[in-house]
Design a protein around this motif. Structure first.
Motif, mmCIF file in Angstrom:
data_model
loop_
_atom_site.group_PDB
_atom_site.id
_atom_site.type_symbol
_atom_site.label_atom_id
_atom_site.label_comp_id
_atom_site.label_asym_id
_atom_site.label_seq_id
_atom_site.Cartn_x
_atom_site.Cartn_y
_atom_site.Cartn_z
ATOM 1 N N PRO A 37 -2.186 15.624 -50.053
ATOM 2 C CA PRO A 37 -1.970 15.058 -49.282
ATOM 3 C C PRO A 37 -2.221 13.865 -48.846
ATOM 4 C CG PRO A 37 0.301 15.989 -50.034
ATOM 5 C CD PRO A 37 -1.131 17.333 -49.769
ATOM 6 N N GLN A 38 -2.854 13.075 -48.599
ATOM 7 C CA GLN A 38 -3.967 12.739 -48.010
ATOM 8 C C GLN A 38 -3.207 11.696 -47.019
ATOM 9 O OE1 GLN A 38 -7.327 9.991 -48.929
ATOM 10 N NE2 GLN A 38 -7.258 12.592 -49.723
ATOM 11 N N ARG A 41 -0.311 7.196 -46.874
ATOM 12 C CA ARG A 41 -0.402 7.829 -48.202
ATOM 13 C C ARG A 41 -1.280 6.574 -49.487
ATOM 14 N NH1 ARG A 41 6.148 8.164 -47.077
ATOM 15 N NH2 ARG A 41 5.858 10.085 -44.969
ATOM 16 N N ASN A 44 -3.094 8.048 -51.885
ATOM 17 C CA ASN A 44 -2.831 8.890 -52.651
ATOM 18 C C ASN A 44 -2.888 8.058 -53.933
ATOM 19 O OD1 ASN A 44 -2.363 11.853 -51.220
ATOM 20 N ND2 ASN A 44 -0.743 10.342 -51.010
ATOM 21 N N GLY A 127 3.871 8.248 -43.412
ATOM 22 C CA GLY A 127 3.037 6.931 -43.962
ATOM 23 C C GLY A 127 1.941 7.568 -43.740
ATOM 24 N N ASP A 129 -0.193 10.933 -41.778
ATOM 25 C CA ASP A 129 -0.248 12.365 -40.886
ATOM 26 C C ASP A 129 -1.276 12.227 -39.888
ATOM 27 O OD1 ASP A 129 -1.066 14.841 -40.517
ATOM 28 O OD2 ASP A 129 -0.025 15.343 -42.477
#
Length: 301
Positions: A37-38, A41, A44, A127, A129
């Protein structure tokens, strides 16, 4: 309007292969994103959508520059390695992503906690990382790459808008009246462009909002929406100029002169033309995104 039976067979085959390749690349990228996952978000969605028109080129860009690394237990342990939490009592205190034991947080300070050398990767920011998506290259994005990603982010909204609007007008032609058909334009083509531009703005600003809001939570929703609009309107307009220009050349000049009329929306050739038009939109939007990022109007990605 030309339909499949009016178009040379070889052209239908070429168009079908190009579309199938784009769909295959989008599925490949989406499947990989499901496992990686990006951090941001909204990306994605952006990467698979761009692969629909960018095909192999955008799939390669995703894997080389945009693929996220899967966090491991070792990464999480390293993220917390810079914290000294001895002597602290966090009973009753909930800090997502942080595990603290036997410390005392009474008062305004947090005695015994040294955060000067910590990497807050264990904390959760909705939203977003803390680990950047650098792809297989593993290197921070240079300005050209950052602009490529930012321009793709813009283009995804335009692509979705055109997919939605073109098929909607094809299924329900009366929708074109909303874009000015019969009262502003006599040609459905232009009315469709008006509707697609408005829908692209809505999607584009939403995409931009979800890109910048996690990085600027202190500004609040209204301020982030305003910032998203400021960053996206010029970029999206530049993209649409290139895209509409290419479609106009094809539908108003090339196909009528070559095949005798325009091609219909339900033909592979129309969507092959749209793929090429999206690449033209990328070319016109890229320098605008470069300027927006350099000027600080748009966040670098």
């Amino acid at each position: 309007m030309l339909h499949n039976s009016d178009i040379p067979g070889w052209l239908l085959i070429v168009a079908s292969i190009s579309l199938a390749l784009g769909v295959a690349c989008a599925v490949l990228v989406a499947a990989d994103i499901a496992r990686h996952p990006q951090p941001m978000r909204v990306m994605n969605v952006v990467w698979p959508v761009c692969a629909l028109f960018g095909s192999v080129l955008w799939a390669a860009a995703y894997f080389w520059w945009g693929r996220a690394q899967r966090p491991t237990a070792a990464d999480d342990a390293q993220d917390m390695s810079g914290m000294d939490m001895s002597g602290m009592d966090t009973s009753g205190t909930d800090m997502p992503g942080m595990k603290m034991s036997s410390s005392d947080t009474s008062g305004t300070g947090m005695p015994g906690m040294d955060m000067s050398s910590s990497d807050m990767g264990g904390m959760d920011m909705p939203g977003m990382d803390m680990r950047p998506a650098l792809g297989l290259s593993g290197r921070p994005h240079s300005r050209p790459v950052s602009v490529f990603v930012g321009t793709s982010h813009c283009g995804a909204g335009c692509s979705l808008a055109d997919l939605i609007v073109e098929w909607t007008i094809f299924a329900v032609p009366s929708v074109a009246v909303v874009g000015g058909l019969h009262w502003l334009f006599s040609d459905e083509l232009y009315a469709g462009w008006v509707i697609a531009y408005v829908v692209a703005l809505i999607i584009g600003i939403a995409f931009q909002f979800f890109a910048i809001a996690p990085m600027n939570p202190q500004r609040g929703v209204a301020a982030n929406v305003a910032a998203a609009a400021k960053a996206d309107v010029l970029s999206l307009s530049a993209w649409q100029i290139g895209m509409y220009g290419a479609m106009a050349v094809a539908q108003l000049a090339v196909f009528p002169a070559w095949l005798g009329d325009r091609v219909a929306v339900d033909t592979p050739v129309f969507w092959l033309t749209m793929q090429v038009a999206m690449l033209a939109g990328f070319c016109t939007a890229y320098p605008v995104n470069w300027w927006l990022i350099r000027a600080g109007v748009k966040e670098a990605m």
